[in-house]
Design a protein around this motif. Structure first.
Motif, PDB file in Angstrom:
ATOM      1  N   ASP A   2      -6.774  -3.260  -5.400  1.00 31.40           N
ATOM      2  CA  ASP A   2      -5.586  -3.799  -4.724  1.00 31.40           C
ATOM      3  C   ASP A   2      -5.174  -5.159  -5.278  1.00 31.40           C
ATOM      4  OD1 ASP A   2      -5.919  -1.523  -3.182  1.00 31.40           O
ATOM      5  OD2 ASP A   2      -5.824  -2.570  -1.267  1.00 31.40           O
ATOM      6  N   ALA A   3      -6.131  -6.050  -5.456  1.00 32.17           N
ATOM      7  CA  ALA A   3      -5.806  -7.397  -5.945  1.00 32.17           C
ATOM      8  C   ALA A   3      -5.161  -7.328  -7.324  1.00 32.17           C
ATOM      9  CB  ALA A   3      -7.055  -8.272  -5.972  1.00 32.17           C
ATOM     10  N   GLU A  22       1.885 -18.984  -1.201  1.00 37.84           N
ATOM     11  CA  GLU A  22       0.657 -19.539  -0.628  1.00 37.84           C
ATOM     12  C   GLU A  22      -0.525 -18.587  -0.816  1.00 37.84           C
ATOM     13  OE1 GLU A  22      -0.865 -21.657   3.467  1.00 37.84           O
ATOM     14  OE2 GLU A  22       0.760 -20.208   3.594  1.00 37.84           O
ATOM     15  N   HIS A  23      -1.566 -19.124  -1.393  1.00 44.00           N
ATOM     16  CA  HIS A  23      -2.861 -18.470  -1.634  1.00 44.00           C
ATOM     17  C   HIS A  23      -2.853 -17.445  -2.761  1.00 44.00           C
ATOM     18  CE1 HIS A  23      -4.389 -20.615   1.749  1.00 44.00           C
ATOM     19  NE2 HIS A  23      -3.693 -19.922   2.631  1.00 44.00           N
ATOM     20  N   TRP A  24      -1.690 -17.080  -3.302  1.00 46.62           N
ATOM     21  CA  TRP A  24      -1.669 -16.139  -4.422  1.00 46.62           C
ATOM     22  C   TRP A  24      -2.389 -16.788  -5.597  1.00 46.62           C
ATOM     23  CZ3 TRP A  24       0.756 -11.254  -5.099  1.00 46.62           C
ATOM     24  CH2 TRP A  24       1.345 -10.746  -3.934  1.00 46.62           C
ATOM     25  N   ARG A  25      -3.220 -16.037  -6.245  1.00 47.56           N
ATOM     26  CA  ARG A  25      -4.009 -16.488  -7.406  1.00 47.56           C
ATOM     27  C   ARG A  25      -5.086 -17.503  -7.017  1.00 47.56           C
ATOM     28  NH1 ARG A  25      -3.500 -13.511 -12.105  1.00 47.56           N
ATOM     29  NH2 ARG A  25      -1.354 -12.988 -12.489  1.00 47.56           N
ATOM     30  N   SER A  30      -9.192 -14.268  -0.004  1.00 43.39           N
ATOM     31  CA  SER A  30      -9.024 -12.826  -0.115  1.00 43.39           C
ATOM     32  C   SER A  30      -7.550 -12.517  -0.319  1.00 43.39           C
ATOM     33  CB  SER A  30      -9.506 -12.157   1.171  1.00 43.39           C
ATOM     34  OG  SER A  30      -9.036 -10.830   1.267  1.00 43.39           O
ATOM     35  N   PHE A  31      -7.255 -11.453  -1.050  1.00 47.57           N
ATOM     36  CA  PHE A  31      -5.849 -11.074  -1.223  1.00 47.57           C
ATOM     37  C   PHE A  31      -5.197 -10.796   0.127  1.00 47.57           C
ATOM     38  CE2 PHE A  31      -8.296  -7.162  -1.910  1.00 47.57           C
ATOM     39  CZ  PHE A  31      -7.689  -6.270  -1.043  1.00 47.57           C
ATOM     40  N   GLN A  44     -15.940   3.705   4.806  1.00 48.07           N
ATOM     41  CA  GLN A  44     -17.210   3.533   5.507  1.00 48.07           C
ATOM     42  C   GLN A  44     -17.704   2.097   5.484  1.00 48.07           C
ATOM     43  OE1 GLN A  44     -19.916   6.362   3.798  1.00 48.07           O
ATOM     44  NE2 GLN A  44     -19.009   8.085   4.892  1.00 48.07           N
ATOM     45  N   ASN A  45     -17.387   1.369   4.422  1.00 45.26           N
ATOM     46  CA  ASN A  45     -17.847  -0.019   4.344  1.00 45.26           C
ATOM     47  C   ASN A  45     -16.833  -1.010   4.897  1.00 45.26           C
ATOM     48  OD1 ASN A  45     -15.928   0.051   2.358  1.00 45.26           O
ATOM     49  ND2 ASN A  45     -17.252  -0.676   0.717  1.00 45.26           N
ATOM     50  N   GLY A  46     -15.689  -0.528   5.369  1.00 38.93           N
ATOM     51  CA  GLY A  46     -14.681  -1.403   5.962  1.00 38.93           C
ATOM     52  C   GLY A  46     -14.004  -2.320   4.969  1.00 38.93           C
ATOM     53  N   ALA A  47     -13.915  -1.898   3.722  1.00 40.70           N
ATOM     54  CA  ALA A  47     -13.278  -2.724   2.693  1.00 40.70           C
ATOM     55  C   ALA A  47     -11.797  -2.903   3.013  1.00 40.70           C
ATOM     56  CB  ALA A  47     -13.439  -2.070   1.324  1.00 40.70           C
ATOM     57  N   PRO A  48     -11.272  -4.107   2.801  1.00 39.89           N
ATOM     58  CA  PRO A  48      -9.855  -4.337   3.080  1.00 39.89           C
ATOM     59  C   PRO A  48      -8.967  -3.639   2.059  1.00 39.89           C
ATOM     60  CG  PRO A  48     -10.809  -6.282   2.070  1.00 39.89           C
ATOM     61  CD  PRO A  48     -11.937  -5.308   2.305  1.00 39.89           C
ATOM     62  N   THR A  49      -7.850  -3.129   2.536  1.00 42.10           N
ATOM     63  CA  THR A  49      -6.864  -2.512   1.657  1.00 42.10           C
ATOM     64  C   THR A  49      -5.457  -2.893   2.124  1.00 42.10           C
ATOM     65  OG1 THR A  49      -6.199  -0.425   0.608  1.00 42.10           O
ATOM     66  CG2 THR A  49      -6.759  -0.338   2.937  1.00 42.10           C
ATOM     67  N   VAL A  50      -4.546  -3.025   1.192  1.00 45.63           N
ATOM     68  CA  VAL A  50      -3.174  -3.452   1.488  1.00 45.63           C
ATOM     69  C   VAL A  50      -2.421  -2.337   2.216  1.00 45.63           C
ATOM     70  CG1 VAL A  50      -0.973  -4.171   0.495  1.00 45.63           C
ATOM     71  CG2 VAL A  50      -3.111  -4.995  -0.495  1.00 45.63           C
ATOM     72  N   THR A  51      -1.817  -2.698   3.360  1.00 36.54           N
ATOM     73  CA  THR A  51      -0.997  -1.745   4.100  1.00 36.54           C
ATOM     74  C   THR A  51       0.479  -2.147   4.100  1.00 36.54           C
ATOM     75  OG1 THR A  51      -1.469  -2.885   6.179  1.00 36.54           O
ATOM     76  CG2 THR A  51      -2.877  -1.004   5.609  1.00 36.54           C
ATOM     77  N   ALA A  52       0.774  -3.437   3.853  1.00 36.94           N
ATOM     78  CA  ALA A  52       2.163  -3.890   3.838  1.00 36.94           C
ATOM     79  C   ALA A  52       2.325  -5.083   2.900  1.00 36.94           C
ATOM     80  CB  ALA A  52       2.625  -4.279   5.239  1.00 36.94           C
ATOM     81  N   ILE A  53       3.472  -5.102   2.230  1.00 34.36           N
ATOM     82  CA  ILE A  53       3.889  -6.231   1.402  1.00 34.36           C
ATOM     83  C   ILE A  53       5.269  -6.630   1.898  1.00 34.36           C
ATOM     84  CG2 ILE A  53       4.463  -7.018  -0.918  1.00 34.36           C
ATOM     85  CD1 ILE A  53       2.595  -4.778  -1.977  1.00 34.36           C
TER      86      ILE A  53
END
Length: 81
Positions: A2-3, A22-25, A30-31, A44-53
């Protein structure tokens, strides 16, 4: 990942000149903490994933990379001027 896909967006749309990048790069953030990005925990590990931009009226200049549509959980992309 995702990042990496978000980096493509930043680079393709002149992210250094956005109104708010803000915070990009920022390697210390975290992204999911980047301006305009919404995430949810998935898998299963609860890894973050992008749902909205959401980067409306943020001075994006360039072509939105089609790679973003490969973000597996992306449900909203909003980049209106």
């Amino acid at each position: 990942d995702d990042a990496g896909m978000l980096f493509e967006l930043y680079d393709a749309t002149d992210g250094d000149n956005w109104k708010n990048n803000e915070h990009w790069r920022d390697d210390n953030k975290s992204f999911c903490d980047w301006h305009g990005i919404t995430c949810e925990a998935k898998g299963q590990n609860g890894a973050p994933t992008v749902t909205a931009i959401e980067l409306d009226d943020n001075n994006l200049n360039g072509i939105i990379p089609s790679l973003l549509f490969h973000l597996p959980e992306l449900r909203m992309l909003s980049v209106r001027k």
